[in-house]
Design a protein around this motif. Structure first.
Motif, short mmCIF file in Angstrom:
data_model
loop_
_atom_site.label_atom_id
_atom_site.label_comp_id
_atom_site.label_asym_id
_atom_site.label_seq_id
_atom_site.Cartn_x
_atom_site.Cartn_y
_atom_site.Cartn_z
N LEU A 406 11.78 0.37 -13.59
CA LEU A 406 12.52 -0.75 -13.01
C LEU A 406 12.45 -0.73 -11.48
N LEU A 407 12.57 0.45 -10.90
CA LEU A 407 12.46 0.56 -9.44
C LEU A 407 11.06 0.20 -8.97
N THR A 408 10.05 0.65 -9.73
CA THR A 408 8.67 0.35 -9.34
C THR A 408 8.40 -1.14 -9.39
N ILE A 409 8.76 -1.78 -10.50
CA ILE A 409 8.46 -3.21 -10.64
C ILE A 409 9.30 -4.03 -9.67
N SER A 410 10.52 -3.56 -9.35
CA SER A 410 11.33 -4.27 -8.36
C SER A 410 10.67 -4.22 -6.99
N ALA A 411 10.13 -3.05 -6.61
CA ALA A 411 9.45 -2.93 -5.32
C ALA A 411 8.20 -3.79 -5.28
N LEU A 412 7.46 -3.86 -6.40
CA LEU A 412 6.24 -4.66 -6.44
C LEU A 412 6.55 -6.15 -6.35
N GLU A 413 7.57 -6.59 -7.10
CA GLU A 413 7.88 -8.02 -7.10
C GLU A 413 8.48 -8.47 -5.77
N SER A 414 9.17 -7.57 -5.07
CA SER A 414 9.73 -7.92 -3.76
C SER A 414 8.75 -7.67 -2.64
N GLN A 415 7.52 -7.22 -3.01
CA GLN A 415 6.45 -6.98 -2.04
C GLN A 415 6.84 -5.93 -1.01
N GLN A 416 7.69 -4.98 -1.44
CA GLN A 416 8.06 -3.87 -0.55
C GLN A 416 7.12 -2.69 -0.69
N ALA A 417 6.35 -2.68 -1.78
CA ALA A 417 5.42 -1.57 -2.00
C ALA A 417 4.23 -1.71 -1.06
N ARG A 418 3.90 -0.66 -0.34
CA ARG A 418 2.78 -0.65 0.59
C ARG A 418 1.61 0.09 -0.04
N LEU A 419 0.43 -0.46 0.12
CA LEU A 419 -0.77 0.19 -0.41
C LEU A 419 -1.38 1.07 0.66
N SER A 420 -1.68 2.31 0.29
CA SER A 420 -2.37 3.23 1.19
C SER A 420 -3.84 3.27 0.76
N LEU A 421 -4.68 2.45 1.39
CA LEU A 421 -6.06 2.27 0.96
C LEU A 421 -6.94 3.41 1.45
N SER A 422 -7.84 3.83 0.58
CA SER A 422 -8.84 4.83 0.92
C SER A 422 -10.01 4.66 -0.04
N ASP A 423 -11.10 5.37 0.21
CA ASP A 423 -12.24 5.32 -0.70
C ASP A 423 -11.93 6.13 -1.96
N VAL A 424 -11.99 5.47 -3.11
CA VAL A 424 -11.61 6.10 -4.37
C VAL A 424 -12.79 6.05 -5.33
N SER A 425 -13.12 7.21 -5.93
CA SER A 425 -14.15 7.26 -6.97
C SER A 425 -13.51 6.92 -8.30
N LEU A 426 -13.88 5.80 -8.88
CA LEU A 426 -13.28 5.36 -10.13
C LEU A 426 -13.58 6.34 -11.26
N GLU A 427 -14.79 6.88 -11.28
CA GLU A 427 -15.15 7.83 -12.34
C GLU A 427 -14.29 9.08 -12.25
N GLN A 428 -14.15 9.65 -11.04
CA GLN A 428 -13.37 10.86 -10.88
C GLN A 428 -11.91 10.63 -11.23
N LEU A 429 -11.36 9.47 -10.79
CA LEU A 429 -9.97 9.18 -11.08
C LEU A 429 -9.74 9.02 -12.58
N ALA A 430 -10.67 8.35 -13.27
CA ALA A 430 -10.54 8.16 -14.72
C ALA A 430 -10.58 9.50 -15.45
N ARG A 431 -11.43 10.41 -14.98
CA ARG A 431 -11.50 11.73 -15.63
C ARG A 431 -10.23 12.54 -15.38
N GLU A 432 -9.63 12.38 -14.21
CA GLU A 432 -8.37 13.08 -13.94
C GLU A 432 -7.27 12.57 -14.87
N VAL A 433 -7.18 11.26 -15.05
CA VAL A 433 -6.16 10.70 -15.94
C VAL A 433 -6.42 11.14 -17.38
#
Length: 572
Positions: A406-433
């Motif tokens: 609820l806190l997460t979706i509230s922050a997203l809908e109120s546009q309070q969540a800030r994105l910390s952008l960086s170069d992300v390897s999709l393959e590596q991230l998927a394997r970690e998950v």
């Protein structure tokens, strides 16, 4: 529109110059490309003969190297074949890949060279994706050598020639226009001035004066027009000022305003009201009932008051409508205040509070019941007490997850969540998950496969948020897939974006549920979702996180076959 004589003269000459420009460009398009193609054909034939001579002096082991060297020196594509069409030299391929090239004996240029010594053809190359002209020559010792050149240079040269001719024509056109314009204006300036003055007066602009020049008749006509303009300006000035003040006031209002006479016929509707109901000038003179098709509005005008009215056309909207009677019952003024957004927010708030209350009530009731049981009747069996505590812990964890979501979706809908952008390897991230969910998947005998090639480029994204997206989708897939099933994560690079798919071979989702799966608290299988500890917010969080990155999200499914959840992320 009817043109005056000088403008007809001016327009005719301009049209003639444009026609000449078109003729020149058409002639250029019809003659230049065939000429360039013929020149390229002759040059390519000469290059093929030179390549024939070079290959005649080259040992078989060095043929591919010679083809590469000739390509570097000439900019051509060079191919060498044996008499049976087997490729033994290719300037675009290393020697190790020659065996994988298809036999070229059926190529038209090779067939012609087999018969006459040289042959040519033009076609689209699937290998490099452009149109090429090919020229093949038969080797004395058997075999063929072929050279090829892209034809895009023909289009480029034609475009450059067309641009030069167009520019030259435009220069001539621009140089001739002032002379023609000066002649036409000099002869017809007095009449044109009177025409402009009359047009301005008809439009309500009294500041322009007609020229009193030319012959006696023209001077007299100009003076009469100017006198008429001054009189009209004087008589209409006060009325125009009052009307301008009223229009400015109505135009600045954010509310819609409607004025009707004693017969309930519309006399005025401001721009806001016209925009809200897509009204045109045709509504003036009609009754409010005819224009709005709303009985409640007609009753409100007859008995002025304030009331909430719902209008279904052009779309469903709710207005707080206030009607006030004009003096002497000459009509009424009706003000429309759009409260649709307020009503929608109230409904969303009520629905959200109801959903949250419902979701919180279940775990709280269970926790409360087990704690009361432990306090009132202490179980003699330690195993039973432990089971009570484990159940309480399970629902406390569910409550904690629900509050976190609820806190997460509230922050997203109120546009309070800030994105910390960086170069992300999709393959590596998927394997970690996948590794995080490995034990859960193994307990359910579910195989998680990551089918993301290393060729998928890195993304500019928030690694933590993207991790949350993949975790929610994979966690759902593992939970709702039967034991022995399979979950697959794949990614495809497309134009401007990366498309990611999380697929399973579970029971699938019914078609009527698919449009709603990304809504808050929506569950296709409510009992099973709560049994597995779901909060009903995971997919809604996925949607908001993907949209925050500038992507899209959707789902596809067939019953008894499986489900596929897609999302896209921009590549740059």
């Amino acid at each position: 529109m009817k043109l005056s004589l000088p403008w007809k003269w001016f327009g005719g000459l301009a049209a003639l110059l444009v026609a000449l420009l078109v003729v020149v460009n058409v002639a250029l398009d019809l003659t230049l490309p065939p000429f360039l193609v013929a020149r390229i054909h002759d040059d390519l034939r000469r290059d093929a003969l030179l390549a024939q001579a070079a290959m005649a002096q080259t040992p078989a082991a060095a043929i591919n190297d010679t083809a590469h060297r000739l390509a570097q020196q000439t900019g051509l594509r060079v191919t060498v074949m044996t008499a049976d069409g087997t490729v033994i030299g290719e300037s675009d391929k290393p020697a190790t890949e020659l065996a994988g090239i298809a036999n070229h004996l059926d190529r038209p240029e090779v067939r012609e060279a087999q018969r006459t010594g040289t042959g040519s053809a033009t076609r689209h190359s699937e290998t490099i994706g452009v149109d090429l002209m090919y020229m093949a020559a038969r080797l004395d010792g058997g075999g063929f050598v072929r050279v090829a050149l892209p034809l895009h240079e023909v289009a480029g040269t034609t475009k450059r020639a067309r641009d030069i001719v167009a520019f030259a024509s435009l220069v001539v056109f621009a140089a001739a226009l002032p002379v023609v314009f000066w002649l036409s204006r000099r002869l017809t300036r007095p009449i044109e001035g009177m025409r402009r003055m009359a047009v301005c007066v008809a439009a309500g602009d009294f500041g322009r004066r007609a020229p009193e020049a030319g012959g006696p008749e023209l001077r007299e006509l100009g003076a009469a027009l100017n006198q008429m303009s001054r009189q009209l300006e004087q008589r209409l000035g006060e009325l125009a000022s009052e009307k301008a003040e009223l229009n400015a006031t109505l135009a600045s209002m954010s509310e819609g305003v409607l004025v009707v006479d004693a017969a309930a016929k519309i006399r005025l509707a401001n721009q806001t009201l016209r925009r809200q109901f897509q009204l045109t000038d045709d509504v003036l003179g009609k009754t409010a009932l005819e224009a709005f098709r709303h009985v409640g509005l007609a009753e409100l005008i007859r008995a002025p008051a304030a009331r909430e009215l719902t209008f279904l056309q052009p779309d469903e909207r709710v207005f707080l409508v206030t009607a006030t009677m004009l003096p002497d019952h000459a009509g009424a003024v009706v003000v429309f205040h759009d409260i649709t957004r307020i009503k929608q927010l109230e409904n969303v708030r009520k629905e959200f509070v109801a959903n949250v209350s419902h979701e919180l009530r279940t775990p709280l009731s269970i926790i409360k019941g087990y704690i009361e049981t432990l306090l009132e009747e202490q179980p003699t069996d330690p195993a039973t007490a432990r089971q009570f505590l484990l159940t309480t812990q399970k629902h406390a964890q569910r409550l904690e997850a629900l509050i976190g979501d609820l806190l997460t979706i509230s922050a997203l809908e109120s546009q309070q969540a800030r994105l910390s952008l960086s170069d992300v390897s999709l393959e590596q991230l998927a394997r970690e998950v996948a590794e995080e969910l490995r034990q859960t998947a193994q307990r359910r005998e579910i195989d998680i496969a990551i089918q993301i090639s290393s060729g998928v480029p890195a993304l500019r994204a928030d690694a933590q948020r993207l991790h949350q997206v993949l975790f929610n989708l994979l966690d759902n897939a593992v939970k709702y897939t039967q034991p022995g099933g399979r979950v697959t994560v794949s990614a495809t690079a497309k134009a401007g974006e990366i498309e990611v798919c999380v697929a399973d071979n579970g029971p699938g989702i019914a078609p009527e549920h698919l449009p709603h799966v990304f809504e808050r608290f929506y569950r296709a299988d409510k009992a099973r979702s709560r049994e597995l500890g779901g909060t009903g917010l995971g997919l809604s969080i996925v949607k908001h996180l993907v949209q925050a990155h500038g992507g899209r999200v959707w789902a596809e499914s067939e019953l008894e076959t499986g489900s596929r959840f897609y999302f896209t992320l921009p590549r740059d």
